[in-house]
Scaffold this active site. Structure first.
Site, PDB file in Angstrom:
ATOM      1  CD  GLU A 259      31.770  45.643  47.954  1.00 37.56           C
ATOM      2  OE1 GLU A 259      31.356  46.718  48.432  1.00 37.56           O
ATOM      3  OE2 GLU A 259      32.306  44.767  48.644  1.00 37.56           O
TER       4      GLU A 259
ATOM      5  CD  GLU B 156      36.861  44.322  48.024  1.00 39.76           C
ATOM      6  OE1 GLU B 156      36.379  44.575  49.150  1.00 39.76           O
ATOM      7  OE2 GLU B 156      36.680  45.039  47.031  1.00 39.76           O
TER       8      GLU B 156
HETATM    9  C1  BG6 Z   1      34.426  46.612  50.136  1.00 41.60           C
HETATM   10  C2  BG6 Z   1      35.003  47.618  49.189  1.00 41.60           C
HETATM   11  O1  BG6 Z   1      33.131  46.974  50.353  1.00 41.60           O
HETATM   12  O2  BG6 Z   1      34.874  46.547  51.429  1.00 41.60           O
HETATM   13  C3  BG6 Z   1      36.355  48.147  49.592  1.00 41.60           C
HETATM   14  O3  BG6 Z   1      35.053  47.125  47.885  1.00 41.60           O
HETATM   15  C4  BG6 Z   1      36.382  48.354  51.092  1.00 41.60           C
HETATM   16  O4  BG6 Z   1      36.625  49.307  48.855  1.00 41.60           O
HETATM   17  C5  BG6 Z   1      36.169  47.003  51.771  1.00 41.60           C
HETATM   18  O5  BG6 Z   1      37.544  48.968  51.561  1.00 41.60           O
HETATM   19  C6  BG6 Z   1      36.262  47.012  53.270  1.00 41.60           C
HETATM   20  O6  BG6 Z   1      35.416  47.982  53.822  1.00 41.60           O
HETATM   21  P1  BG6 Z   1      36.014  49.062  54.820  1.00 41.60           P
HETATM   22  O7  BG6 Z   1      34.871  49.966  55.131  1.00 41.60           O
HETATM   23  O8  BG6 Z   1      36.492  48.291  55.991  1.00 41.60           O
HETATM   24  O9  BG6 Z   1      37.113  49.755  54.084  1.00 41.60           O
END
Ligand code: BG6
Length: 468
Positions: free
Chosen positions: A175, A364
């Protein structure tokens, strides 16, 4: 177009949220290791060192370091084709500036990759996922300092040479666009502003250094093994104009500029007009050095990895101000107020592919939710299944109806891990439940949720059966 036969289905994690063993086998501290979890509405707190008696979620994570065999066996049971993880940089170079790597750290990843490959699961590796060595931040000022490029290059050289036969798909910085989007890019770049600093200048400089480092890693990887695929990684913030008023439409474009800033440099190899306009909007200046432009040109990536969780809306009362919020009346939101928008994924994939014309990898996506264990011990996470099913359907439409080239999908946190935003455990994404709470208590025992069997079926049908 159909989904490829070799479509990469799997899950994604990051070392600082998963591994634990924060000082084991010679590992040094990363920036994550001094960040406390949020407590009772108090935001996460960053320390300069580890304080006794404080709870730092990364220290134990959910103990993948000692449980990787059992976890990987569960991924294999679901039929994973790939598994995304990050290499914890200070496990390889504990301070970050050493000449020689920590062999014990390298051996850990050898064991993990071998275990994955035993089940024909391809490891997909992020080189830097919020794990900059703390020493580099404290001694060198983190990515403000050009020396970080050399330290990163040395780290990349070591892991690429060691693992290039085991890992084909790599991505440089997780990111990276959040460096600009966050007020203070601590996770992304280890940055907390010093007195008198102009945040805009700092963001432009650290971004430039990171993109040069990424370009060097790409060039290096291709020289070590021409089969390697090197990607950049963005958080893709699909954004709609709040109304059809031209001011709001312009605001939408403005909101996307800091994101395309990285895409244009890393995929096209130069600072486009979008980039220079963004610099002006920020009121910042960037001084390049001789050779930088050439390096960026040579170090363009092979594919784009993206995360997608929700969409936003933008408006502007006067074509100058930019207001971005998540207040979309057409969308439901999760318990953390993140709008749920599967079509936003399809739109985002189209926008990215239109602009860059290189393969996309959704690395993701997922629903953070609070799970409840029923009396019979089961976890009926239909809400998670529904979220994922609709997003996978949207991805399939992007491929089949819009001819977008998508090579894989790894949902975030196939096993419950620590949340980056809050440091909580109760924000769970997994198909596998982990017995641990926000205070760090629990047995760490793993158990399958209802979604476990569902995802297995999705993979077995190559994404064509998402029914539930
Ligand atoms: C992304 C990151 O921004 O979102 C992850 O790459 C992160 O590391 C994921 O865990 C989800 O966000 P959160 O705050 O729910 O863990």
């Amino acid at each position: 177009m159909k989904l490829r036969e070799d479509f990469l289905w799997g899950g994604a994690t990051a070392a600082n949220q998963y591994e634990g063993a924060y000082l084991e086998d010679g590992k040094g501290l990363s920036i994550a290791d001094v960040e406390m979890g949020s407590r009772h509405g108090v935001p996460r707190m960053i320390h300069d060192e580890v304080h006794e008696g404080c709870y730092y979620p990364s220290h134990e994570g959910i103990d993948f370091y000692h449980r990787y065999k059992a976890d990987i066996a569960m991924y294999a049971k679901m039929g994973f084709k790939c598994f995304r993880l990050s290499i914890n940089w200070p496990r390889i170079f504990p301070r970050g500036d050493e000449d020689e790597p920590n062999e014990a750290g390298l051996q850990f990843y050898d064991r993990v990759f071998d275990e994955l490959l035993k089940y024909n699961i391809q490891p997909i590796v992020t080189l830097s996922h919020y794990e900059t060595p703390l020493y580099l931040v404290q001694k060198y000022g983190s990515w403000r300092n050009r020396k970080l490029i050399d330290f990163f290059e040395r780290y990349c050289e070591v892991v690429l040479k060691r693992f290039h036969h085991k890992v084909k798909y790599w991505m440089t910085f997780n990111e990276i666009n959040e460096t600009m989007n966050q007020k203070e890019p601590y996770h992304q770049a280890g940055i907390r502003y010093l007195e008198g600093e102009n945040p805009a200048d700092v963001k432009l400089l650290v971004s430039h250094h990171m993109m040069l480092a990424s370009a060097k890693a790409v060039i290096l990887a291709h020289s070590i093994n021409s089969e390697l695929k090197m990607g950049c990684m963005f958080q893709y913030p699909t954004t709609y104009a709040k109304t059809c008023h031209p001011n709001d439409v312009l605001a939408q474009r403005y909101h996307m500029m800091p994101n395309f800033y990285y895409g244009d440099v890393m995929c096209r190899g130069y600072y486009s007009n979008t980039c220079t306009a963004q610099m002006k909007r920020m009121g910042g200046h960037l001084q390049m050095q001789p050779g930088d432009e050439e390096l960026l040109k040579r170090g363009v990536v092979d594919y784009i990895a993206l995360s997608y969780y929700f969409s936003s809306i933008s408006s502007s009362p006067d074509a100058h101000q930019l207001i971005v919020d998540r207040d979309n009346p057409y969308l439901k939101r999760n318990e953390w107020d993140w709008p749920i928008d599967p079509l936003g994924l399809r739109i985002g994939l189209n926008e990215l592919y239109d602009r860059y014309q290189i393969p996309l990898f959704v690395v993701e996506n997922g629903l953070g939710a609070i799970d409840h264990i029923e009396e019979d011990g089961s976890i009926q996470d239909d809400y998670r299944i529904e979220y994922l099913a609709r997003h996978i359907d949207a991805l399939r439409d992007a491929v089949e109806l819009d001819d977008v080239d998508v090579i894989g999908y790894t949902c975030w946190g196939p096993i419950d891990i620590i949340s980056v935003g809050t440091g909580e455990m109760r924000k769970r994404y997994g198909f596998i439940y982990v017995d641990k709470d926000d205070e760090g208590k629990g047995t760490l025992e793993r158990r399958e949720k209802k979604s476990f069997e569902w995802y297995k079926k999705v993979i077995a049908s190559n994404g064509y059966d998402t029914s539930f």
